[in-house]
Design an enzyme around this catalytic site. Structure first.
Site, PDB file in Angstrom:
ATOM      1  N   CYS A  45      -5.899  -1.087  -7.375  1.00  0.00           N
ATOM      2  CA  CYS A  45      -4.144  -1.420  -5.941  1.00  0.00           C
ATOM      3  C   CYS A  45      -3.600  -2.077  -5.827  1.00  0.00           C
ATOM      4  CB  CYS A  45      -4.525   0.066  -5.064  1.00  0.00           C
ATOM      5  SG  CYS A  45      -4.571  -0.943  -3.781  1.00  0.00           S
ATOM      6  N   TYR A  52      -9.268   0.841  -4.961  1.00  0.00           N
ATOM      7  CA  TYR A  52      -8.665  -0.785  -4.675  1.00  0.00           C
ATOM      8  C   TYR A  52      -8.250  -1.693  -5.704  1.00  0.00           C
ATOM      9  CZ  TYR A  52      -9.284  -0.082   0.428  1.00  0.00           C
ATOM     10  OH  TYR A  52      -7.912   0.027   1.933  1.00  0.00           O
ATOM     11  N   CYS A 106      -3.935   7.220  -1.382  1.00  0.00           N
ATOM     12  CA  CYS A 106      -5.722   7.108  -1.813  1.00  0.00           C
ATOM     13  C   CYS A 106      -6.831   7.890  -1.040  1.00  0.00           C
ATOM     14  CB  CYS A 106      -5.541   6.164  -2.468  1.00  0.00           C
ATOM     15  SG  CYS A 106      -4.110   5.017  -3.503  1.00  0.00           S
ATOM     16  N   CYS A 163       1.435  -1.133  -0.228  1.00  0.00           N
ATOM     17  CA  CYS A 163      -0.240  -0.066  -0.084  1.00  0.00           C
ATOM     18  C   CYS A 163       1.266   0.735   0.185  1.00  0.00           C
ATOM     19  CB  CYS A 163      -0.996  -0.032   1.095  1.00  0.00           C
ATOM     20  SG  CYS A 163      -1.957   1.451   1.324  1.00  0.00           S
ATOM     21  N   THR A 197      -3.991   5.305   7.252  1.00  0.00           N
ATOM     22  CA  THR A 197      -3.249   4.537   6.552  1.00  0.00           C
ATOM     23  C   THR A 197      -2.181   6.522   6.554  1.00  0.00           C
ATOM     24  OG1 THR A 197      -4.386   3.449   5.542  1.00  0.00           O
ATOM     25  CG2 THR A 197      -3.010   4.503   4.253  1.00  0.00           C
ATOM     26  N   HIS A 222     -13.438   5.493  -3.656  1.00  0.00           N
ATOM     27  CA  HIS A 222     -12.369   4.499  -2.921  1.00  0.00           C
ATOM     28  C   HIS A 222     -12.791   3.622  -2.512  1.00  0.00           C
ATOM     29  CE1 HIS A 222      -9.211   4.765  -0.394  1.00  0.00           C
ATOM     30  NE2 HIS A 222      -9.503   4.049   0.722  1.00  0.00           N
ATOM     31  N   GLU A 253      -6.103  -5.328   4.533  1.00  0.00           N
ATOM     32  CA  GLU A 253      -6.826  -3.841   3.989  1.00  0.00           C
ATOM     33  C   GLU A 253      -7.871  -4.282   3.293  1.00  0.00           C
ATOM     34  OE1 GLU A 253      -3.754  -1.590   2.414  1.00  0.00           O
ATOM     35  OE2 GLU A 253      -4.902  -0.144   3.468  1.00  0.00           O
ATOM     36  N   GLU A 265      -0.405   2.191   9.462  1.00  0.00           N
ATOM     37  CA  GLU A 265      -1.767   2.476   9.758  1.00  0.00           C
ATOM     38  C   GLU A 265      -1.289   2.934  11.217  1.00  0.00           C
ATOM     39  OE1 GLU A 265      -1.226  -0.807   8.684  1.00  0.00           O
ATOM     40  OE2 GLU A 265      -2.150   0.039   5.983  1.00  0.00           O
TER      41      GLU A 265
HETATM   42  C1  LIG Z   1      -4.869  -1.795   6.632  1.00  0.00           C
HETATM   43  C2  LIG Z   1      -6.760  -0.392   6.930  1.00  0.00           C
HETATM   44  C3  LIG Z   1      -6.431   0.193   6.828  1.00  0.00           C
HETATM   45  C4  LIG Z   1      -6.590   1.370   6.747  1.00  0.00           C
HETATM   46  N1  LIG Z   1      -6.881   2.621   6.347  1.00  0.00           N
HETATM   47  C5  LIG Z   1      -7.744   3.948   6.506  1.00  0.00           C
HETATM   48  C6  LIG Z   1      -7.541   5.263   6.547  1.00  0.00           C
HETATM   49  O1  LIG Z   1      -6.695   5.350   5.883  1.00  0.00           O
HETATM   50  N2  LIG Z   1      -8.212   5.990   6.406  1.00  0.00           N
HETATM   51  C7  LIG Z   1      -9.770   5.330   7.231  1.00  0.00           C
HETATM   52  O2  LIG Z   1     -10.525   7.138   7.701  1.00  0.00           O
HETATM   53  N3  LIG Z   1      -9.976   3.641   7.387  1.00  0.00           N
HETATM   54  C8  LIG Z   1      -9.158   3.020   7.805  1.00  0.00           C
HETATM   55  N4  LIG Z   1      -9.356   2.136   7.588  1.00  0.00           N
HETATM   56  C9  LIG Z   1     -10.797   1.300   8.510  1.00  0.00           C
HETATM   57  C10 LIG Z   1     -11.657   1.096   7.678  1.00  0.00           C
HETATM   58  O3  LIG Z   1     -12.824   1.960   6.524  1.00  0.00           O
HETATM   59  C11 LIG Z   1     -12.622   0.211   8.995  1.00  0.00           C
HETATM   60  O4  LIG Z   1     -11.879  -1.655   8.846  1.00  0.00           O
HETATM   61  C12 LIG Z   1     -14.154  -0.498   8.075  1.00  0.00           C
HETATM   62  O5  LIG Z   1     -14.238   0.542   7.362  1.00  0.00           O
HETATM   63  C13 LIG Z   1     -14.407  -0.900   9.081  1.00  0.00           C
HETATM   64  O6  LIG Z   1     -14.503  -0.766  10.320  1.00  0.00           O
HETATM   65  P1  LIG Z   1     -13.532  -0.812  11.855  1.00  0.00           P
HETATM   66  O7  LIG Z   1     -12.397  -1.650  11.621  1.00  0.00           O
HETATM   67  O8  LIG Z   1     -14.149  -0.410  12.715  1.00  0.00           O
HETATM   68  O9  LIG Z   1     -14.594  -2.758  11.859  1.00  0.00           O
HETATM   69  P2  LIG Z   1     -15.700  -2.642  12.572  1.00  0.00           P
HETATM   70  O10 LIG Z   1     -17.204  -1.722  12.986  1.00  0.00           O
HETATM   71  O11 LIG Z   1     -16.093  -3.366  14.250  1.00  0.00           O
HETATM   72  O12 LIG Z   1     -16.704  -4.440  11.686  1.00  0.00           O
HETATM   73  C14 LIG Z   1     -15.895  -5.505  12.243  1.00  0.00           C
HETATM   74  C15 LIG Z   1     -17.614  -6.492  11.673  1.00  0.00           C
HETATM   75  O13 LIG Z   1     -18.794  -6.027  12.110  1.00  0.00           O
HETATM   76  C16 LIG Z   1     -19.770  -5.463  10.757  1.00  0.00           C
HETATM   77  N5  LIG Z   1     -20.686  -4.155  11.740  1.00  0.00           N
HETATM   78  C17 LIG Z   1     -20.006  -3.081  12.278  1.00  0.00           C
HETATM   79  N6  LIG Z   1     -20.771  -1.994  12.435  1.00  0.00           N
HETATM   80  C18 LIG Z   1     -21.668  -2.561  12.394  1.00  0.00           C
HETATM   81  C19 LIG Z   1     -23.592  -2.007  12.506  1.00  0.00           C
HETATM   82  N7  LIG Z   1     -23.824  -1.248  13.127  1.00  0.00           N
HETATM   83  N8  LIG Z   1     -23.772  -3.367  12.760  1.00  0.00           N
HETATM   84  C20 LIG Z   1     -23.881  -4.474  12.185  1.00  0.00           C
HETATM   85  N9  LIG Z   1     -22.525  -5.155  11.892  1.00  0.00           N
HETATM   86  C21 LIG Z   1     -21.565  -4.567  11.642  1.00  0.00           C
HETATM   87  C22 LIG Z   1     -19.080  -4.799   9.828  1.00  0.00           C
HETATM   88  O14 LIG Z   1     -19.480  -5.019   8.940  1.00  0.00           O
HETATM   89  C23 LIG Z   1     -17.849  -6.012   9.825  1.00  0.00           C
HETATM   90  O15 LIG Z   1     -17.995  -7.345   9.787  1.00  0.00           O
HETATM   91  C24 LIG Z   1      -8.613   0.926   7.135  1.00  0.00           C
HETATM   92  C25 LIG Z   1      -8.420  -0.197   7.689  1.00  0.00           C
HETATM   93  C26 LIG Z   1      -7.958  -1.175   7.485  1.00  0.00           C
HETATM   94  C27 LIG Z   1      -7.756  -2.400   7.721  1.00  0.00           C
HETATM   95  S1  SF4 Z   2      -6.523   2.201  -1.938  1.00  0.00           S
HETATM   96 FE1  SF4 Z   2      -5.111   0.855  -1.904  1.00  0.00          FE
HETATM   97  S2  SF4 Z   2      -2.304   1.824  -2.399  1.00  0.00           S
HETATM   98 FE2  SF4 Z   2      -3.921   3.438  -2.090  1.00  0.00          FE
HETATM   99  S3  SF4 Z   2      -3.894   3.908   0.176  1.00  0.00           S
HETATM  100 FE3  SF4 Z   2      -5.954   2.704  -0.047  1.00  0.00          FE
HETATM  101  S4  SF4 Z   2      -4.962   0.366   0.015  1.00  0.00           S
HETATM  102 FE4  SF4 Z   2      -3.517   1.749   0.354  1.00  0.00          FE
END
Ligand SMILES: Cc1cc2nc3c(=O)[nH]c(=O)nc-3n(C[C@H](O)[C@H](O)[C@H](O)COP(=O)(O)OP(=O)(O)OC[C@H]3O[C@@H](n4cnc5c(N)ncnc54)[C@H](O)[C@@H]3O)c2cc1C
Ligand code: SF4
Length: 511
Positions: free
Chosen positions: A305, A303, A111, A107, A198, A299, A453, A264
């Site tokens: 990417c 992906y 983006c 990554c 990220t 966004h 991710e 992250e």
């Molecule tokens: C490697 C990585 C990079 C990331 N980079 C960024 C970034 O740069 N900027 C950024 O803003 N975010 C980033 N994210 C965040 C990403 O958008 C979230 O991980 C994603 O939205 C899920 O939220 P959570 O991790 O809190 O999981 P959770 O919300 O805890 O979700 C876990 C499970 O519960 C379910 N769930 C959650 N809420 C509910 C609900 N109300 N009702 C029913 N089911 C539910 C989900 O569907 C999922 O199956 C990144 C995540 C990862 C893993």
């Molecule tokens: S789109 Fe792909 S490379 Fe760009 S920030 Fe997200 S995971 Fe990383």
């Protein structure tokens, strides 16, 4: 406009300038229970900085692909800072993303910010039109400053969220979503935490945005603003990745991808000040859903990417089969074809979402929401299958190899060189390097970027299913089936191509 920017700063041109621009910022970053003195020189952090540096270097090697002439400054800047004004701009973002995935195998972190201000561009325009605010002009001023220095902008959306069944204002602790905690005539102070951010430490600025649809009770949570990464009151807590300390060991084989990695961190805001000129939403809770939906449309097709990263993994799988002497075996070829088919399915839906992009009222182009969600939904599954096939071709050594130190050991080193040989004309070390790369991408540091991710970034799988469900135009499809089955469709007439709405209006748009 006050810029809060050191007047001695120069515009960043190449990867080296970028790396130097991150020095001496005095950020409060915690890793292994200690404060990190200089992230740029930290062996565990540096690979993630190198990955972003590649975005600058690609802009020099392939300027048409990875840079644009800024409409604000008239100078060449990174394509990651560009607001798309045509479907071709959206397409070129995807092509740049695929190339960078190929060049880094991970990554490259830029983006989220790009997609954030692309969506903000149209949302602020429409908010101003409806509410008489002046967010759009302020956003343009902010972008001008970003372009002037060719900065990296991160996107901070995901709150820590506490009890997922409750709205922000219903949480037991009000800080579980970022919110306005104090207000003065000059601006607002925000408190709360953003998770999984990220490239946050590798950015110069961050755009802080709400994470979901908000209601009237969440007014204080409806805040969007730009914050310099070194603002007072921010604490960064670095996220650990599988096998991350390998980059602190001697040697460069076991790490798998010695040069590049993702990043992250959790970002904690304690009364962080945002001056009025950097505020792009303040209380307009009814526009939070529009922002989140537009952001995820951009966004989720970013992906693609992962198709670039997938190219590296497919190459690694093909190499190991060759090094093992079995490149011509029919099941090996078939598995490489299957991996390619999956990988190109990701690319195809992402790039289609861009080609089917359209203009918003602001003039900014946005990609097709349905196809973007389909792309991201593929991404929640296909890299896992591609990773499974890569591990199949790699054999068990991908998980049982001895350490690099054994290979240089005076006694066992020679034994390993002898017994871990594949094809006679392939160096044992090269075979080990490819196996370590497959390990890195499917079990190690870069599995965070390639697998987890892919699952959760830009929203977990259910979030895409909800959007696909909303846009699938089932009534229209039911009518098609009834007409063909010879069932009378009462009081209804055929919808002509030019009368189509929603997704099908975009599908059948001519020219
Ligand atoms: C490697 C990585 C990079 C990331 N980079 C960024 C970034 O740069 N900027 C950024 O803003 N975010 C980033 N994210 C965040 C990403 O958008 C979230 O991980 C994603 O939205 C899920 O939220 P959570 O991790 O809190 O999981 P959770 O919300 O805890 O979700 C876990 C499970 O519960 C379910 N769930 C959650 N809420 C509910 C609900 N109300 N009702 C029913 N089911 C539910 C989900 O569907 C999922 O199956 C990144 C995540 C990862 C893993
Ligand atoms: S789109 Fe792909 S490379 Fe760009 S920030 Fe997200 S995971 Fe990383």
């Amino acid at each position: 406009m006050t810029t809060h920017i050191d007047s001695k700063l120069k515009k960043i041109v190449d990867g080296n300038d970028y790396i130097n621009s991150l020095r001496n910022r005095d950020l409060e970053i915690y890793l292994f229970g200690e404060l990190v003195k200089e992230p740029v020189d930290h062996p565990m952090i540096r690979p993630s900085i190198n990955a972003i540096a590649q975005t600058y270097d690609l802009a020099i090697k392939a300027p048409e692909l990875a840079s644009v002439i800024s409409p604000f400054t008239g100078e060449r800047v990174s394509r990651f800072l560009h607001v798309c004004t045509s479907a071709n701009d959206l397409v070129l973002q995807n092509k740049m993303q695929r190339k960078l995935g190929q060049n880094t195998g991970t990554c490259f972190q830029r983006c989220v910010g790009m997609d954030a201000f692309n969506s903000l561009y149209s949302v602020t325009y429409e908010m101003d039109e409806a509410k008489g605010t002046n967010y759009h002009e302020k956003l343009k001023q902010f972008l001008t400053v970003m372009h002037r220095y060719n900065f990296v902008v991160g996107g901070a959306m995901t709150d820590v969220k506490g009890d997922r069944s409750l709205a922000p204002h219903q949480q037991a602790d009000p800080d579980l979503f970022v919110h306005i905690s104090k207000r003065t005539k000059d601006g607002v102070y925000i408190t709360g935490a953003k998770a999984h951010q990220t490239g946050c430490i590798n950015s110069h600025w961050m755009l802080v945005m709400p994470t979901m649809r908000l209601g009237e009770g969440d007014k204080d949570y409806a805040i969007i603003g730009a914050v310099p990464v070194d603002a007072k009151g921010i604490t960064y807590i670095y996220g650990r990745q599988s096998c991350d300390t390998r980059s602190m060991e001697e040697g460069n084989i076991d790490v798998g991808n010695a040069q590049y990695g993702g990043q992250e961190a959790m970002v904690i805001f304690e009364e962080v000040f945002i001056p009025n000129e950097y505020i792009f939403m303040d209380g307009e809770y009814d526009y939070a859903a529009m922002l989140v939906e537009r952001f995820t449309a951009y966004h989720r097709r970013s992906y693609v990417c992962k198709s670039g990263v997938g190219d590296v993994l497919i190459g690694a799988a093909a190499n190991i089969a060759e090094m093992n002497g079995i490149p011509k075996a029919s099941h090996i070829k078939d598995k490489l074809v299957e991996m390619t088919h999956l990988n190109e399915t990701i690319y195809a839906t992402g790039i289609a979402a861009s080609y089917q992009g359209f203009a918003t009222k602001s003039g900014a182009y946005i990609c097709d929401d349905m196809l973007a969600n389909v792309c991201k939904h593929h991404v929640t599954k296909m890299p896992y299958e591609i990773g499974r096939l890569a591990q199949d071709l790699a054999g068990g050594l991908v998980a049982t190899l001895p350490s690099e130190q054994e290979f240089t050991h005076p006694k066992v080193g020679k034994l390993l060189q002898k017994y871990l040989k594949g094809k006679a004309d392939v160096k044992t070390e090269d075979r080990i390097r490819i196996l370590r790369l497959i390990e890195n991408m499917t079990l190690g540091r870069n599995a965070v970027g390639y697998l987890t991710e892919s699952m959760h970034g830009a929203g977990s799988p259910q979030a895409q299913r909800i959007q696909i469900g909303r846009a699938m135009q089932l009534e229209y499809k039911k009518r098609l089936a009834k007409v063909i089955a010879g069932i009378e469709v009462a009081g209804d007439k055929e919808v002509l191509v030019e009368e189509m709405t929603g997704y099908f209006a975009r599908v059948f748009k001519l020219g």
